[in-house]
Each structure stands twice: as structure tokens, then as C-alpha cells.
Design a protein around this motif. Structure first.
Motif, PDB file in Angstrom:
ATOM      1  N   GLU A 261       0.631  -1.186  -0.121  1.00 17.41           N
ATOM      2  CA  GLU A 261       0.131  -0.082   0.057  1.00 17.41           C
ATOM      3  C   GLU A 261       0.867   1.335  -0.012  1.00 17.41           C
ATOM      4  O   GLU A 261       0.623   2.249  -0.924  1.00 17.41           O
ATOM      5  N   PHE A 262       1.840   1.194   0.953  1.00 15.21           N
ATOM      6  CA  PHE A 262       2.906   2.364   1.048  1.00 15.21           C
ATOM      7  C   PHE A 262       3.434   2.681  -0.579  1.00 15.21           C
ATOM      8  O   PHE A 262       3.430   3.711  -0.790  1.00 15.21           O
ATOM      9  N   VAL A 263       3.941   1.699  -0.991  1.00 14.58           N
ATOM     10  CA  VAL A 263       4.810   1.853  -2.503  1.00 14.58           C
ATOM     11  C   VAL A 263       3.599   2.303  -3.311  1.00 14.58           C
ATOM     12  O   VAL A 263       4.006   3.128  -4.107  1.00 14.58           O
ATOM     13  N   ALA A 264       2.586   1.844  -3.663  1.00 17.85           N
ATOM     14  CA  ALA A 264       1.626   2.225  -4.252  1.00 17.85           C
ATOM     15  C   ALA A 264       1.115   3.827  -4.156  1.00 17.85           C
ATOM     16  O   ALA A 264       1.103   4.594  -5.182  1.00 17.85           O
ATOM     17  N   VAL A 265       1.049   4.447  -2.805  1.00 19.79           N
ATOM     18  CA  VAL A 265       0.755   5.639  -2.567  1.00 19.79           C
ATOM     19  C   VAL A 265       1.904   6.337  -2.970  1.00 19.79           C
ATOM     20  O   VAL A 265       1.501   7.710  -3.771  1.00 19.79           O
ATOM     21  N   ALA A 266       2.999   5.992  -2.674  1.00 15.52           N
ATOM     22  CA  ALA A 266       4.053   6.840  -2.934  1.00 15.52           C
ATOM     23  C   ALA A 266       4.354   6.984  -4.606  1.00 15.52           C
ATOM     24  O   ALA A 266       5.022   8.034  -5.054  1.00 15.52           O
ATOM     25  N   THR A 267       4.223   5.944  -5.214  1.00 13.27           N
ATOM     26  CA  THR A 267       4.386   5.923  -6.527  1.00 13.27           C
ATOM     27  C   THR A 267       3.674   6.782  -7.428  1.00 13.27           C
ATOM     28  O   THR A 267       3.704   7.609  -8.138  1.00 13.27           O
TER      29      THR A 267
ATOM     30  N   THR B 222       3.562  12.664   4.660  1.00 15.96           N
ATOM     31  CA  THR B 222       3.091  13.939   5.058  1.00 15.96           C
ATOM     32  C   THR B 222       1.797  14.294   4.403  1.00 15.96           C
ATOM     33  O   THR B 222       2.023  14.521   3.093  1.00 15.96           O
ATOM     34  N   ARG B 223       0.513  14.391   5.121  1.00 15.23           N
ATOM     35  CA  ARG B 223      -0.542  14.316   4.204  1.00 15.23           C
ATOM     36  C   ARG B 223      -1.173  15.602   4.670  1.00 15.23           C
ATOM     37  O   ARG B 223      -1.184  16.134   6.023  1.00 15.23           O
ATOM     38  N   THR B 224      -1.483  16.584   3.761  1.00 10.01           N
ATOM     39  CA  THR B 224      -2.829  17.802   3.811  1.00 10.01           C
ATOM     40  C   THR B 224      -3.897  17.462   3.077  1.00 10.01           C
ATOM     41  O   THR B 224      -4.083  16.497   2.315  1.00 10.01           O
ATOM     42  N   THR B 225      -4.711  18.554   3.189  1.00 11.17           N
ATOM     43  CA  THR B 225      -5.902  18.338   2.300  1.00 11.17           C
ATOM     44  C   THR B 225      -5.533  18.423   0.710  1.00 11.17           C
ATOM     45  O   THR B 225      -6.555  17.726   0.020  1.00 11.17           O
ATOM     46  N   ARG B 226      -4.581  18.808   0.454  1.00 12.48           N
ATOM     47  CA  ARG B 226      -4.342  19.068  -0.932  1.00 12.48           C
ATOM     48  C   ARG B 226      -3.068  18.437  -1.397  1.00 12.48           C
ATOM     49  O   ARG B 226      -2.772  17.845  -2.535  1.00 12.48           O
ATOM     50  N   THR B 227      -2.069  18.197  -0.505  1.00 13.86           N
ATOM     51  CA  THR B 227      -0.883  17.404  -0.674  1.00 13.86           C
ATOM     52  C   THR B 227      -0.428  16.444  -0.281  1.00 13.86           C
ATOM     53  O   THR B 227      -0.972  16.070   0.941  1.00 13.86           O
ATOM     54  N   LEU B 228       0.295  15.574  -0.827  1.00 11.96           N
ATOM     55  CA  LEU B 228       0.955  14.171  -0.349  1.00 11.96           C
ATOM     56  C   LEU B 228       2.342  14.202  -0.506  1.00 11.96           C
ATOM     57  O   LEU B 228       2.576  14.091  -1.643  1.00 11.96           O
ATOM     58  N   THR B 229       3.186  14.233   0.350  1.00  7.33           N
ATOM     59  CA  THR B 229       4.714  14.103  -0.035  1.00  7.33           C
ATOM     60  C   THR B 229       5.351  13.242   0.979  1.00  7.33           C
ATOM     61  O   THR B 229       4.692  12.765   2.103  1.00  7.33           O
ATOM     62  N   LEU B 230       6.260  12.627   0.642  1.00  8.58           N
ATOM     63  CA  LEU B 230       7.160  11.847   1.238  1.00  8.58           C
ATOM     64  C   LEU B 230       8.154  12.288   2.416  1.00  8.58           C
ATOM     65  O   LEU B 230       8.967  13.347   1.889  1.00  8.58           O
ATOM     66  N   THR B 231       8.166  11.909   3.584  1.00  9.74           N
ATOM     67  CA  THR B 231       9.184  12.584   4.255  1.00  9.74           C
ATOM     68  C   THR B 231      10.545  12.213   4.005  1.00  9.74           C
ATOM     69  O   THR B 231      10.808  11.030   3.075  1.00  9.74           O
ATOM     70  N   GLN B 232      11.596  12.374   4.714  1.00 13.35           N
ATOM     71  CA  GLN B 232      13.191  11.978   4.662  1.00 13.35           C
ATOM     72  C   GLN B 232      12.993  10.471   4.844  1.00 13.35           C
ATOM     73  O   GLN B 232      13.487   9.515   4.180  1.00 13.35           O
TER      74      GLN B 232
ATOM     75  N   LEU C 106      11.244   3.682   1.028  1.00 14.93           N
ATOM     76  CA  LEU C 106      10.475   3.568  -0.279  1.00 14.93           C
ATOM     77  C   LEU C 106      11.605   2.732  -1.051  1.00 14.93           C
ATOM     78  O   LEU C 106      11.273   1.739  -1.974  1.00 14.93           O
ATOM     79  N   THR C 107      12.838   3.219  -1.055  1.00 17.07           N
ATOM     80  CA  THR C 107      13.708   2.675  -1.837  1.00 17.07           C
ATOM     81  C   THR C 107      13.996   1.146  -1.333  1.00 17.07           C
ATOM     82  O   THR C 107      14.129   0.064  -2.325  1.00 17.07           O
ATOM     83  N   HIS C 108      14.211   0.623  -0.150  1.00 16.27           N
ATOM     84  CA  HIS C 108      14.049  -0.462   0.260  1.00 16.27           C
ATOM     85  C   HIS C 108      12.871  -1.295  -0.037  1.00 16.27           C
ATOM     86  O   HIS C 108      12.941  -2.407  -0.088  1.00 16.27           O
ATOM     87  N   ALA C 109      11.922  -0.695   0.253  1.00 20.85           N
ATOM     88  CA  ALA C 109      10.492  -1.301   0.427  1.00 20.85           C
ATOM     89  C   ALA C 109      10.575  -1.774  -1.389  1.00 20.85           C
ATOM     90  O   ALA C 109       9.921  -2.965  -1.444  1.00 20.85           O
ATOM     91  N   ARG C 110      10.941  -1.166  -2.181  1.00 22.37           N
ATOM     92  CA  ARG C 110      10.637  -1.616  -3.607  1.00 22.37           C
ATOM     93  C   ARG C 110      11.745  -2.777  -3.931  1.00 22.37           C
ATOM     94  O   ARG C 110      11.377  -3.685  -4.528  1.00 22.37           O
ATOM     95  N   HIS C 111      12.806  -2.782  -3.312  1.00 24.67           N
ATOM     96  CA  HIS C 111      13.959  -4.044  -3.082  1.00 24.67           C
ATOM     97  C   HIS C 111      13.076  -4.999  -2.833  1.00 24.67           C
ATOM     98  O   HIS C 111      13.386  -6.168  -3.203  1.00 24.67           O
TER      99      HIS C 111
END
Length: 293
Positions: free
Chosen positions: A9-15, A50-60, A66-71
Motif C-alpha cells: 500500500e505504501f509503495v503504491a501511494v508513494a508511486t 506528510t498528508r494535507t488536504t491538497r498535497t501528499l509528500t514523502l518524508t525523508q 521507499l527504496t528498500h520497500a521496492r527492493h
């Protein structure tokens, strides 16, 4: 909680940059995706998005994870692919056991054909007339004859065996032919592992005590003695069928043949059979069916 929970789920959301798009891709609800990602963050003890009403960004931390999850996803895919390739070309070692004579004459030729078909499969065969503990010995398949004892082992029926009483024409000429079970007491019986012979009298099973001047635990030796006119013998059909065809032996008491017994492949219970084992069992069943057709 499952350590894999939330990774897809996380990888799909981030991608895709969207919980809604991720839910569509995964075929689930937005609420389910959100819950799984939150559970993953709680397990890692780090905020990944980081979730807001309009944006969705990855934290550090999210970018690193994400890199390791894809691996992890790629490794899992590679593992699935390796199993599919193994299914297509089975390999590994199969440990088998079977009764000595039956294994030599019937099982191993079938196994040899299987090995020609699947050259990456290795076989260790232990021929023994003892009832081995296949679980403790790590044996994959045991070939057993006759009635099975209750156990936790799985069983597939391969064939049946008939048991016949036979004598040579010379013996019959010299001593006559029995036509009833009561007449056995007047005949010399060649005895194997048991001093009682099994019969089916109408619908009733009967065990008849027999006597004779030869006791031997080798079916081949008893067959030879019977062909040479020494007495009556009770043996499975695969011992005597050639001698019957060549008229070296004649079946006697055919109306009292015992019920056919099973020829079985026993194997330890397991949720998933290795491909090589499943294919070998299928091969044994098919070959015995062909022989009996």
C-alpha cells in the motif's frame, strides 16, 4: 502484525501520489489503504508520508524506506518467479522406499523414466521389506502393499495386487488338485513369511493354517520351488504371472482368491507438495493405470 503489512500500500501511494489511485490499483478501498499505511508507520515508529488536504509528500524517512520497500517487492517477485521456474523444471532430491522385489521390478523402472523426463531430479531409493518410519527418516514417498494401518500419513492408491495359490502340473499329477479349503491340510504348502494363507470363502474372509517342508522369506525362491513341483504356493500375481503364461504353474482354488489388496504411495502430510514430489506421484499413478489397462 505481519511485517509485510502496509508495504504494498505504501509503495503504491508513494508511486501514484494518491490514496485513491493506490486503492484502485490494489483493488481495495481508500480506507483500507490508509489504515495499512498507518499501521506500517506505527510498526516502523516513523512517519513516512506528510498528508494535507491538497498535497501528499514523502518524508525523508519515507524516501529512504521507499527504496528498500521496492527492493523487497522485487525480491518477492523474483522468489515467485524462481518457484514458477522450478515448477516448470522440477529439481532437488527425492527420497523413496519400497519393498525389495516390488521396488526392483516395478517401481524403479517407472522412477527411471521419471528421471529421464526430469533430469534435474535426483533420487535416493531405499529398498527394504521393513515398515520404515518415513517421517523421522526424512523419506518423501513410501510404497506400501496390502492393507494400510491408521496413521497421519497421506496415501494415494497406485494399483491393486491379487494373491493366487498355484502348483505345477507335475505336482498336480502326483498329488492331485485341491478344490476346497479343507483339502489344503492334505497338501505340501510352501511357506513364506506367514504360516496362514488368506482366502475369501463366499463373502467371508478366512485364514487357513498351512504346513509344508519348505519355509523361506523369498518369493522368488518359493516360486522356483513351486515350478519344480515341490508343493503349493500362495504368492502375489506379479511373482507367478509369467510362470502361468508359460504353463509352468496352474492356479488352484481360484474361487477362493482373497480380496485384492492395494498398492499405495504414502507420504507425510504437508500443506504444499514440492513440485517434483507431486509430479512423481502423478507419474506413478499414470504408469500403473497404463499397465492395468
Amino acid at each position: 502484525m505481519d511485517r509485510w503489512t502496509g508495504i504494498d500500500e505504501f509503495v503504491a501511494v508513494a508511486t501514484l501520489g494518491s490514496f485513491t489511485q493506490a486503492a484502485k490499483q490494489l483493488g481495495t478501498s481508500v480506507a483500507q489503504v490508509s489504515r495499512r499505511v498507518k499501521e506500517l508507520e506505527q510498526q516502523l515508529n516513523h512517519q513516512l508520508l506528510t498528508r494535507t488536504t491538497r498535497t501528499l509528500t514523502l518524508t525523508q524517512e519515507g524516501k529512504v524506506f521507499l527504496t528498500h520497500a521496492r527492493h523487497l517487492q522485487h525480491a518477492y517477485h523474483d522468489a515467485q518467479l524462481a518457484l514458477r521456474q522450478r515448477d516448470q523444471q522440477p529439481s532437488g532430491v527425492l527420497k523413496l522406499t519400497a519393498p525389495v522385489m516390488f521396488g526392483e521390478r516395478y517401481i524403479m523402472p517407472i522412477v527411471h523414466d521419471f528421471m529421464r523426463k526430469y533430469p534435474k531430479v535426483s533420487v535416493e531409493m531405499l529398498l527394504s521389506n521393513e515398515q520404515l518410519d518415513i517421517v523421522s527418516m526424512g523419506i518423501d514417498v513410501a510404497i506400501r502393499l496390502g492393507h494400510l494401518k491408521d496413521s497421519s500419513l497421506k496415501a494415494r492408491k497406485l494399483s491393486t495386487r491379487n494373491t493366487l495359490v498355484c502348483a505345477s502340473p507335475t505336482y498336480i499329477t502326483n498329488y492331485g488338485q485341491p478344490y476346497s479349503l479343507n483339502e489344503l491340510s492334505a497338501h505340501n504348502c510352501l511357506i513364506g513369511n506367514s504360516r496362514t494363507w488368506r482366502f475369501l470363502d463366499a463373502t467371508r474372509e478366512r485364514n487357513i493354517s498351512v504346513h509344508g517342508n519348505l519355509i523361506c522369506n523369498s518369493g522368488w525362491a518359493l516360486l522356483d520351488a513351486a515350478c519344480k513341483g515341490l508343493g503349493l504356493v500362495q504368492l502375489p500375481h506379479y511373482y507367478v504371472q509369467t510362470a502361468l503364461q508359460q504353463q509352468k504353474l496352474v492356479e488352484v482354488l481360484p474361487n477362493f482368491r482373497p480380496e485384492p489388496e492395494g498398492v499405495w504411495a504414502l507420504y507425510p502430510p504437508r500443506q504444499y507438495l514440492p513440485t517434483s514430489l507431486r509430479l512423481l506421484l502423478d507419474h506413478l499413478v499414470a504408469q500403473f493405470a497404463q499397465q492395468n489397462s
